[in-house]
Motif scaffolding. Structure first.
Motif, PDB file in Angstrom:
ATOM      1  N   LYS A   1       0.823  -1.206   0.000  1.00  0.00           N
ATOM      2  CA  LYS A   1       0.000   0.000   0.000  1.00  0.00           C
ATOM      3  C   LYS A   1       0.859   1.257   0.000  1.00  0.00           C
ATOM      4  CE  LYS A   1      -4.018  -2.311   1.945  1.00  0.00           C
ATOM      5  NZ  LYS A   1      -4.879  -2.564   3.136  1.00  0.00           N
ATOM      6  N   THR A   2       2.021   1.201   0.634  1.00  0.00           N
ATOM      7  CA  THR A   2       2.963   2.328   0.570  1.00  0.00           C
ATOM      8  C   THR A   2       3.463   2.505  -0.857  1.00  0.00           C
ATOM      9  OG1 THR A   2       3.682   1.865   2.835  1.00  0.00           O
ATOM     10  CG2 THR A   2       5.066   3.315   1.537  1.00  0.00           C
ATOM     11  N   ILE A   3       3.805   1.392  -1.501  1.00  0.00           N
ATOM     12  CA  ILE A   3       4.251   1.441  -2.897  1.00  0.00           C
ATOM     13  C   ILE A   3       3.150   1.999  -3.785  1.00  0.00           C
ATOM     14  CG2 ILE A   3       4.879   0.019  -4.891  1.00  0.00           C
ATOM     15  CD1 ILE A   3       6.296  -1.892  -2.925  1.00  0.00           C
ATOM     16  N   SER A   4       1.922   1.575  -3.515  1.00  0.00           N
ATOM     17  CA  SER A   4       0.786   1.985  -4.341  1.00  0.00           C
ATOM     18  C   SER A   4       0.623   3.499  -4.386  1.00  0.00           C
ATOM     19  CB  SER A   4      -0.499   1.342  -3.804  1.00  0.00           C
ATOM     20  OG  SER A   4      -1.597   1.672  -4.621  1.00  0.00           O
TER      21      SER A   4
ATOM     22  N   PRO B   1       2.314   5.551 -13.149  1.00  0.00           N
ATOM     23  CA  PRO B   1       1.386   4.813 -14.022  1.00  0.00           C
ATOM     24  C   PRO B   1       2.141   3.792 -14.878  1.00  0.00           C
ATOM     25  CG  PRO B   1       0.858   7.149 -14.035  1.00  0.00           C
ATOM     26  CD  PRO B   1       2.150   7.013 -13.280  1.00  0.00           C
ATOM     27  N   GLY B   2       1.608   2.569 -14.906  1.00  0.00           N
ATOM     28  CA  GLY B   2       2.257   1.512 -15.687  1.00  0.00           C
ATOM     29  C   GLY B   2       3.434   0.878 -14.986  1.00  0.00           C
ATOM     30  N   GLY B   3       3.696   1.280 -13.752  1.00  0.00           N
ATOM     31  CA  GLY B   3       4.838   0.759 -13.014  1.00  0.00           C
ATOM     32  C   GLY B   3       4.655  -0.681 -12.568  1.00  0.00           C
ATOM     33  N   LYS B   4       5.762  -1.306 -12.162  1.00  0.00           N
ATOM     34  CA  LYS B   4       5.733  -2.712 -11.753  1.00  0.00           C
ATOM     35  C   LYS B   4       6.513  -2.923 -10.461  1.00  0.00           C
ATOM     36  CE  LYS B   4       5.116  -4.398 -16.473  1.00  0.00           C
ATOM     37  NZ  LYS B   4       5.524  -5.377 -17.509  1.00  0.00           N
TER      38      LYS B   4
END
Length: 351
Positions: free
Chosen positions: A268-271, A276-279
């Motif tokens: 959730k921190t990463i989110s 956009p479009g990240g992995k």
């Protein structure tokens, strides 16, 4: 069960429960750095080795003699005419295993896994099985293993060096599993000494920024080569609170340290910061439920994560659970070929 078979089982059980003695013996050999004091093709007396490392020769002989039964070092045979002369015994040479202990990658593993912190933590196994929760405060006297490492800087250095050594060995394989050609900013979360990120940058000229992200006590001790890639930088922080913006986040051997609840916090921190479009590239073992009754180190590593950290080596459904409850989805799983020790790469994208 007949008497003969029963005695065989007694012997087998005794052999198994004596495993901790082998762990500590190998750890002692690594701590004393015995392997470095015997040349690659040399035969050397235990008396000479003892003088060089500052050890009692008789005690050292007993250690090395025991290690030969694990195929670690070889005691040279004595001519039949000299067998009754005690001075002729105690000449040692290398085996493939003892030669491996000369390598930092191998020695650091023996130092870490056989050290006080990681062996003492296992004293809590029965209680962990009963309650489903590990409490290392009872065994180490700290809230968790990370707090123990903060106070025991010698063990922290061994821990970080061990992980860095293994990562350095596996980096070519790990980098080859992922496609980094479309990313501008790559952040290695919990990247330690930065070995993997440097490998990623070396193979991908397209990346503009590489950020090695870890807790302050790790980052402040990092030392780098003079010609470190200008795109590389260290950044201290807490991945439960905030992470730098990026289009690729790498977590190698990180999520297995944490419970599902904690892993969801990380996702959730990463989110909040992912472009956009990240992995998200997760290098962690898959403790497959389809592999049963086979020799496999992953279930043992799973136990280690459980008792030391309340973490786990996750199976296919565990990873799916994390994806579904964090707003991500699993795009694919890339498995290494011919490198059994390297973890697979599980790629997550936002739903």
């Amino acid at each position: 069960m007949d008497k003969k078979k029963n005695m065989e089982m007694v012997g087998a059980v005794y052999e198994l429960v004596s495993g901790f003695t082998r762990t500590k013996a190998l750890n002692a050999a690594a701590s004393l750095n015995i392997a470095q004091h015997i040349g690659e093709n040399e035969k050397k007396s235990v008396n000479d080795i003892a003088k060089e490392i500052g050890a009692n020769s008789q005690s050292l002989y007993r250690l090395m003699r025991a290690l030969t039964h694990m195929k670690c070092f070889r005691e040279e045979d004595v001519d039949e005419h000299q067998q009754h002369d005690q001075q002729q015994h105690g000449i040692f040479s290398h085996t493939p295993l003892s030669l491996a202990l000369r390598q930092p990658e191998v020695r650091n593993i023996a130092l870490m896994r056989g050290g006080y912190g990681q062996t003492q933590g296992w004293q809590n196994l029965v209680e962990t099985i009963k309650t489903g929760q590990s409490d290392v405060n009872k065994t180490l006297g700290y809230p968790d293993y990370w707090a123990f490492l903060e106070e025991h800087t010698d063990e922290a250095a061994i821990f970080n060096n061990s992980l860095a050594s293994v990562t350095n060995m596996l980096t070519p394989t790990l980098v080859s599993l992922g496609d980094y050609t479309k990313f501008e900013t790559v952040v290695d979360l919990g990247g330690g000494l930065g070995k993997l990120l440097k490998g990623v940058l070396k193979q991908n000229a397209n990346i503009k920024n590489g950020i090695n992200f870890d807790i302050p006590s790790v980052i402040e001790k990092n030392q780098h080569e003079v010609d470190v890639d200008p795109r590389y930088k260290d950044q201290a922080g807490d991945f439960f609170v905030e992470v730098p913006a990026a289009d690729c986040y790498v977590l190698k051997s990180i999520l297995h340290d944490w419970s599902d609840a904690k892993c969801l916090e990380i996702f959730k921190t990463i989110s909040k910061s992912i472009k956009p479009g990240g992995k998200v590239y997760v290098y962690d073992y898959i403790n497959s439920l389809y592999t049963k009754n086979e020799k496999n180190f992953t279930p043992w590593n799973d136990l280690h994560m459980m008792v030391m950290l309340n973490g786990k080596e996750r199976n296919e459904w565990d990873w799916q659970y994390l994806a579904e409850h964090s707003g991500f989805k699993i795009e694919s799983v890339k498995r290494p070929e011919g490198q059994g020790f390297a973890p697979p790469l599980t790629i997550f994208t936002k739903q």
